[in-house]
Design an enzyme around this catalytic site. Structure first.
Site, PDB file in Angstrom:
ATOM      1  NE  ARG A 175     -47.752 -50.904  32.872  1.00 30.12           N
ATOM      2  CZ  ARG A 175     -47.526 -50.494  31.622  1.00 30.12           C
ATOM      3  NH1 ARG A 175     -47.426 -51.388  30.636  1.00 30.12           N
ATOM      4  NH2 ARG A 175     -47.407 -49.220  31.331  1.00 30.12           N
TER       5      ARG A 175
ATOM      6  N   GLY B 166     -34.408 -47.851  14.612  1.00 27.66           N
ATOM      7  CA  GLY B 166     -35.517 -48.083  15.540  1.00 27.66           C
ATOM      8  C   GLY B 166     -36.748 -47.261  15.196  1.00 27.66           C
TER       9      GLY B 166
ATOM     10  CG  ASN C 129     -36.132 -53.416  20.269  1.00 29.35           C
ATOM     11  OD1 ASN C 129     -36.679 -54.524  20.209  1.00 29.35           O
ATOM     12  ND2 ASN C 129     -36.781 -52.330  20.655  1.00 29.35           N
TER      13      ASN C 129
ATOM     14  CG  ASP D  85     -48.769 -48.100  34.745  1.00 29.09           C
ATOM     15  OD1 ASP D  85     -47.622 -47.940  34.286  1.00 29.09           O
ATOM     16  OD2 ASP D  85     -49.639 -48.796  34.182  1.00 29.09           O
TER      17      ASP D  85
ATOM     18  CG  ASN E  56     -46.803 -42.081  26.901  1.00 26.56           C
ATOM     19  OD1 ASN E  56     -46.389 -41.242  27.700  1.00 26.56           O
ATOM     20  ND2 ASN E  56     -47.098 -43.307  27.274  1.00 26.56           N
TER      21      ASN E  56
ATOM     22  CE1 TYR F 179     -35.410 -46.073  28.696  1.00 26.65           C
ATOM     23  CE2 TYR F 179     -37.444 -45.227  29.653  1.00 26.65           C
ATOM     24  CZ  TYR F 179     -36.546 -45.283  28.610  1.00 26.65           C
ATOM     25  OH  TYR F 179     -36.771 -44.548  27.483  1.00 26.65           O
TER      26      TYR F 179
ATOM     27  CG  ASP G 192     -29.824 -49.759  15.147  1.00 28.07           C
ATOM     28  OD1 ASP G 192     -29.838 -50.838  15.763  1.00 28.07           O
ATOM     29  OD2 ASP G 192     -30.721 -48.902  15.256  1.00 28.07           O
TER      30      ASP G 192
ATOM     31  CG  ASN H 145     -43.097 -54.235  27.474  1.00 24.86           C
ATOM     32  OD1 ASN H 145     -43.437 -55.241  28.078  1.00 24.86           O
ATOM     33  ND2 ASN H 145     -41.879 -54.062  26.973  1.00 24.86           N
TER      34      ASN H 145
ATOM     35  CE  LYS I 195     -33.465 -43.184  27.513  1.00 25.47           C
ATOM     36  NZ  LYS I 195     -32.736 -43.079  26.247  1.00 25.47           N
TER      37      LYS I 195
ATOM     38  CB  SER J 168     -37.769 -40.870  28.837  1.00 27.38           C
ATOM     39  OG  SER J 168     -39.004 -41.339  29.305  1.00 27.38           O
TER      40      SER J 168
HETATM   41  P1  NAD Z   1     -36.221 -48.668  19.505  1.00 25.94           P
HETATM   42  O1  NAD Z   1     -35.841 -49.835  20.345  1.00 25.94           O
HETATM   43  O2  NAD Z   1     -37.190 -48.881  18.417  1.00 25.94           O
HETATM   44  O3  NAD Z   1     -34.918 -48.001  18.893  1.00 25.94           O
HETATM   45  C1  NAD Z   1     -33.672 -48.048  19.521  1.00 25.94           C
HETATM   46  C2  NAD Z   1     -32.640 -48.488  18.500  1.00 25.94           C
HETATM   47  O4  NAD Z   1     -31.354 -48.503  19.118  1.00 25.94           O
HETATM   48  C3  NAD Z   1     -32.892 -49.888  17.960  1.00 25.94           C
HETATM   49  O5  NAD Z   1     -32.794 -49.863  16.547  1.00 25.94           O
HETATM   50  C4  NAD Z   1     -31.779 -50.735  18.572  1.00 25.94           C
HETATM   51  O6  NAD Z   1     -31.400 -51.808  17.736  1.00 25.94           O
HETATM   52  C5  NAD Z   1     -30.689 -49.710  18.759  1.00 25.94           C
HETATM   53  N1  NAD Z   1     -29.745 -50.003  19.844  1.00 25.94           N
HETATM   54  C6  NAD Z   1     -30.028 -50.342  21.128  1.00 25.94           C
HETATM   55  N2  NAD Z   1     -28.899 -50.518  21.819  1.00 25.94           N
HETATM   56  C7  NAD Z   1     -27.876 -50.273  20.970  1.00 25.94           C
HETATM   57  C8  NAD Z   1     -26.466 -50.311  21.107  1.00 25.94           C
HETATM   58  N3  NAD Z   1     -25.879 -50.637  22.257  1.00 25.94           N
HETATM   59  N4  NAD Z   1     -25.712 -50.007  20.030  1.00 25.94           N
HETATM   60  C9  NAD Z   1     -26.283 -49.675  18.855  1.00 25.94           C
HETATM   61  N5  NAD Z   1     -27.622 -49.640  18.673  1.00 25.94           N
HETATM   62  C10 NAD Z   1     -28.403 -49.944  19.712  1.00 25.94           C
HETATM   63  O7  NAD Z   1     -36.740 -47.528  20.516  1.00 25.94           O
HETATM   64  P2  NAD Z   1     -37.439 -46.128  20.222  1.00 25.94           P
HETATM   65  O8  NAD Z   1     -38.810 -46.203  20.742  1.00 25.94           O
HETATM   66  O9  NAD Z   1     -37.207 -45.727  18.824  1.00 25.94           O
HETATM   67  O10 NAD Z   1     -36.622 -45.216  21.224  1.00 25.94           O
HETATM   68  C11 NAD Z   1     -35.495 -44.469  20.811  1.00 25.94           C
HETATM   69  C12 NAD Z   1     -34.912 -43.758  22.008  1.00 25.94           C
HETATM   70  O11 NAD Z   1     -35.917 -42.949  22.599  1.00 25.94           O
HETATM   71  C13 NAD Z   1     -34.427 -44.688  23.111  1.00 25.94           C
HETATM   72  O12 NAD Z   1     -33.248 -44.150  23.671  1.00 25.94           O
HETATM   73  C14 NAD Z   1     -35.553 -44.656  24.119  1.00 25.94           C
HETATM   74  O13 NAD Z   1     -35.094 -44.907  25.434  1.00 25.94           O
HETATM   75  C15 NAD Z   1     -36.042 -43.227  23.979  1.00 25.94           C
HETATM   76  N6  NAD Z   1     -37.446 -43.047  24.388  1.00 25.94           N
HETATM   77  C16 NAD Z   1     -38.421 -43.857  23.855  1.00 25.94           C
HETATM   78  C17 NAD Z   1     -39.734 -43.717  24.283  1.00 25.94           C
HETATM   79  C18 NAD Z   1     -40.820 -44.625  23.763  1.00 25.94           C
HETATM   80  O14 NAD Z   1     -41.840 -44.770  24.433  1.00 25.94           O
HETATM   81  N7  NAD Z   1     -40.666 -45.239  22.579  1.00 25.94           N
HETATM   82  C19 NAD Z   1     -40.075 -42.753  25.230  1.00 25.94           C
HETATM   83  C20 NAD Z   1     -39.070 -41.917  25.727  1.00 25.94           C
HETATM   84  C21 NAD Z   1     -37.750 -42.093  25.287  1.00 25.94           C
HETATM   85  N1  UFG Z   2     -51.778 -49.845  29.388  1.00 27.67           N
HETATM   86  C1  UFG Z   2     -52.827 -50.745  29.473  1.00 27.67           C
HETATM   87  N2  UFG Z   2     -52.672 -51.960  28.884  1.00 27.67           N
HETATM   88  C2  UFG Z   2     -51.542 -52.328  28.208  1.00 27.67           C
HETATM   89  C3  UFG Z   2     -50.477 -51.403  28.138  1.00 27.67           C
HETATM   90  C4  UFG Z   2     -50.626 -50.168  28.744  1.00 27.67           C
HETATM   91  O1  UFG Z   2     -53.851 -50.450  30.069  1.00 27.67           O
HETATM   92  O2  UFG Z   2     -51.473 -53.464  27.714  1.00 27.67           O
HETATM   93  C5  UFG Z   2     -51.940 -48.518  30.002  1.00 27.67           C
HETATM   94  C6  UFG Z   2     -50.939 -48.240  31.106  1.00 27.67           C
HETATM   95  O3  UFG Z   2     -51.379 -48.764  32.324  1.00 27.67           O
HETATM   96  C7  UFG Z   2     -50.858 -46.711  31.063  1.00 27.67           C
HETATM   97  C8  UFG Z   2     -51.072 -46.378  29.577  1.00 27.67           C
HETATM   98  O4  UFG Z   2     -51.704 -47.535  29.009  1.00 27.67           O
HETATM   99  O5  UFG Z   2     -51.917 -46.164  31.799  1.00 27.67           O
HETATM  100  C9  UFG Z   2     -49.768 -46.116  28.812  1.00 27.67           C
HETATM  101  O6  UFG Z   2     -48.888 -47.210  29.025  1.00 27.67           O
HETATM  102  P1  UFG Z   2     -47.601 -47.453  28.115  1.00 27.67           P
HETATM  103  O7  UFG Z   2     -46.952 -48.709  28.592  1.00 27.67           O
HETATM  104  O8  UFG Z   2     -47.965 -47.375  26.687  1.00 27.67           O
HETATM  105  O9  UFG Z   2     -46.692 -46.193  28.408  1.00 27.67           O
HETATM  106  P2  UFG Z   2     -46.091 -45.638  29.784  1.00 27.67           P
HETATM  107  O10 UFG Z   2     -46.750 -44.311  30.025  1.00 27.67           O
HETATM  108  O11 UFG Z   2     -46.182 -46.631  30.846  1.00 27.67           O
HETATM  109  O12 UFG Z   2     -44.555 -45.452  29.466  1.00 27.67           O
HETATM  110  C10 UFG Z   2     -44.058 -45.010  28.209  1.00 27.67           C
HETATM  111  C11 UFG Z   2     -42.775 -45.746  27.874  1.00 27.67           C
HETATM  112  C12 UFG Z   2     -41.687 -45.378  28.817  1.00 27.67           C
HETATM  113  C13 UFG Z   2     -41.491 -43.907  28.809  1.00 27.67           C
HETATM  114  C14 UFG Z   2     -42.768 -43.204  29.105  1.00 27.67           C
HETATM  115  C15 UFG Z   2     -42.540 -41.740  28.911  1.00 27.67           C
HETATM  116  O13 UFG Z   2     -42.985 -47.153  27.957  1.00 27.67           O
HETATM  117  O14 UFG Z   2     -40.483 -45.952  28.391  1.00 27.67           O
HETATM  118  O15 UFG Z   2     -43.807 -43.639  28.242  1.00 27.67           O
HETATM  119  O16 UFG Z   2     -43.620 -41.010  29.310  1.00 27.67           O
HETATM  120  F1  UFG Z   2     -40.576 -43.554  29.728  1.00 27.67           F
END
Ligand code: NAD
Ligand code: UFG
Length: 337
Positions: free
Chosen positions: A293, A12, A37, A296, A180, A150, A33, A199, A154, A126
């Site tokens: 949204r 990922g 995703n 938020d 973020n 979600y 993996d 998203n 966590k 997170s």
């Molecule tokens: P990502 O979706 O790119 O990576 C997650 C990976 O896990 C993917 O490769 C997916 O195929 C794999 N996966 C999912 N479910 C699985 C399962 N049941 N078995 C095996 N593999 C599985 O996401 P990311 O952004 O790299 O996030 C990694 C971790 O960090 C996640 O746990 C996510 O919740 C956490 N996290 C992400 C963010 C963010 O904004 N990206 C913020 C805070 C925490």
């Molecule tokens: N935003 C927009 N337009 C978009 C998308 C986002 O204006 O199309 C804004 C949101 O309203 C927010 C900011 O950009 O004000 C950041 O939004 P993101 O969706 O990029 O991120 P979030 O802060 O909502 O959440 C992210 C991850 C969550 C994680 C969190 C941790 O999506 O999974 O950060 O801080 F838990």
């Protein structure tokens, strides 16, 4: 010292950047993996960047037999556990899918790693575990009160790991609360590749810049922030990755649980990100203001001091690199992997 690390979710976004840094530090890496995703293409890219091989186990963390076999395939020193689902809206619509994947999956993984005598785990938590605490800078001592499914998955996994550590202190745990994540590897070979309509803000901006989407909707311009748009603690994925290596080093030397924020401590507004990205790619990003949204918050950012004092870690990359590196990845790979 060279360690053997099992990285769940290593294909990922955050996992792949961490795997690159692990290989660069001469660790042996096995990715587990299910590609729900991510793309298997990532493996070849990682090998191109590092010149090193990475082992792959295609499996689901909920599949006990496969997880057990993974732990039999090699004696791992530690697990970095990224695998999980992360879309806030999808979690509200399909809560059981999220509890199953994130909570049950983590439980199976934890049981099987302990059974195999593997006693160190770094977990992707997170900032969402804090919920809406009524202040903008988040310290690790805040009460955890997540406001979505979600975030609750966590928090439950954090509790599961903390409770197990209390009962079985040989288990060493690191809970990393990411803010973020944005940006990409400076090579442009790996980056964030969301399915469908993004998203999150940064991938959406990048897709507008490359011509895949017409314009960004900015959700809300009436927040109590200097320019009225939401503010977040965006952190370069390379800094996030290096936080995992620092956490592994910590666990090698300390048996107390590590629970830290990984953020920069410096929030930027949505409009600041849009403008910085415009500079990085040399064109204006079209946008319109839309209603807020649901769910938020106006603004939040990390207090990163604890991570600095315990790990000697700080985020080093600024907003220009976040945008430049995202743009390089997006323009070199307009359709992702
Ligand atoms: P990502 O979706 O790119 O990576 C997650 C990976 O896990 C993917 O490769 C997916 O195929 C794999 N996966 C999912 N479910 C699985 C399962 N049941 N078995 C095996 N593999 C599985 O996401 P990311 O952004 O790299 O996030 C990694 C971790 O960090 C996640 O746990 C996510 O919740 C956490 N996290 C992400 C963010 C963010 O904004 N990206 C913020 C805070 C925490
Ligand atoms: N935003 C927009 N337009 C978009 C998308 C986002 O204006 O199309 C804004 C949101 O309203 C927010 C900011 O950009 O004000 C950041 O939004 P993101 O969706 O990029 O991120 P979030 O802060 O909502 O959440 C992210 C991850 C969550 C994680 C969190 C941790 O999506 O999974 O950060 O801080 F838990």
């Amino acid at each position: 010292m060279t360690n053997s690390i099992l990285v769940t979710g290593g294909a990922g976004y955050i996992g792949s950047h961490t795997v690159v840094q692990l290989l660069e530090q001469d660790h042996h890496v096995t990715i587990l993996d299910n590609f729900s995703n991510s793309s298997p293409q990532v493996l070849e890219r990682i090998q191109r960047i590092t010149g090193k091989q990475v082992a792959l186990i295609k499996a689901d963390i909920r599949d006990r037999e496969s997880v057990r076999d993974a732990f039999k395939s090699r004696q791992f020193d530690a697990v970095i556990h990224f695998a999980g689902l992360k879309a806030v809206g999808e979690g509200e619509a399909f809560p059981l899918k999220y509890y199953d994947n994130n909570v049950t999956g983590s439980q199976v993984l934890l049981e099987e790693m302990l059974q195999a005598g593997v006693n160190r785990i770094v977990f992707s938590s997170s900032a969402t575990v804090y919920g809406a605490p009524g202040q903008t800078q988040y310290h690790e001592n805040l009460e955890l009160a997540p406001i979505n499914v979600y975030g609750r998955t966590k928090r439950i996994v954090e509790d599961m790991l903390r409770d197990t550590n209390k009962a079985q202190p040989q288990l060493r745990i690191a809970l990393l609360r990411y803010f973020n994540p944005v940006g990409a590897h400076p090579s442009g070979l790996i980056g964030e590749d969301p399915n469908g309509i993004p998203n999150n803000l940064m991938p959406f901006i990048a897709q507008v810049a490359v011509g895949k989407r017409e314009k960004l909707s900015i959700f809300g311009n009436d927040y109590p922030t200097p320019d009225g748009t939401g503010m977040r603690d965006f952190i370069h994925v390379q800094d996030l990755a290096s936080g995992h290596l620092a956490a592994l080093n910590y666990l090698a030397e300390n048996d107390s649980p590590l629970i830290v924020n990984l953020g920069t401590g410096r929030p930027y507004s949505v409009l600041e990100m849009v403008n910085a990205f415009g500079k990085a790619c040399g064109k204006d990003i079209s946008y319109q203001f839309s209603p807020r949204r649901a769910g938020d918050l106006a603004e939040y950012y990390a207090d990163p001091a604890l991570a600095t004092s315990l790990l000697g870690w700080t985020a080093k990359h600024g907003i220009e690199e976040m945008c430049m590196d995202t743009w390089r990845w997006q323009s070199d790979n307009p359709d992702g992997y």
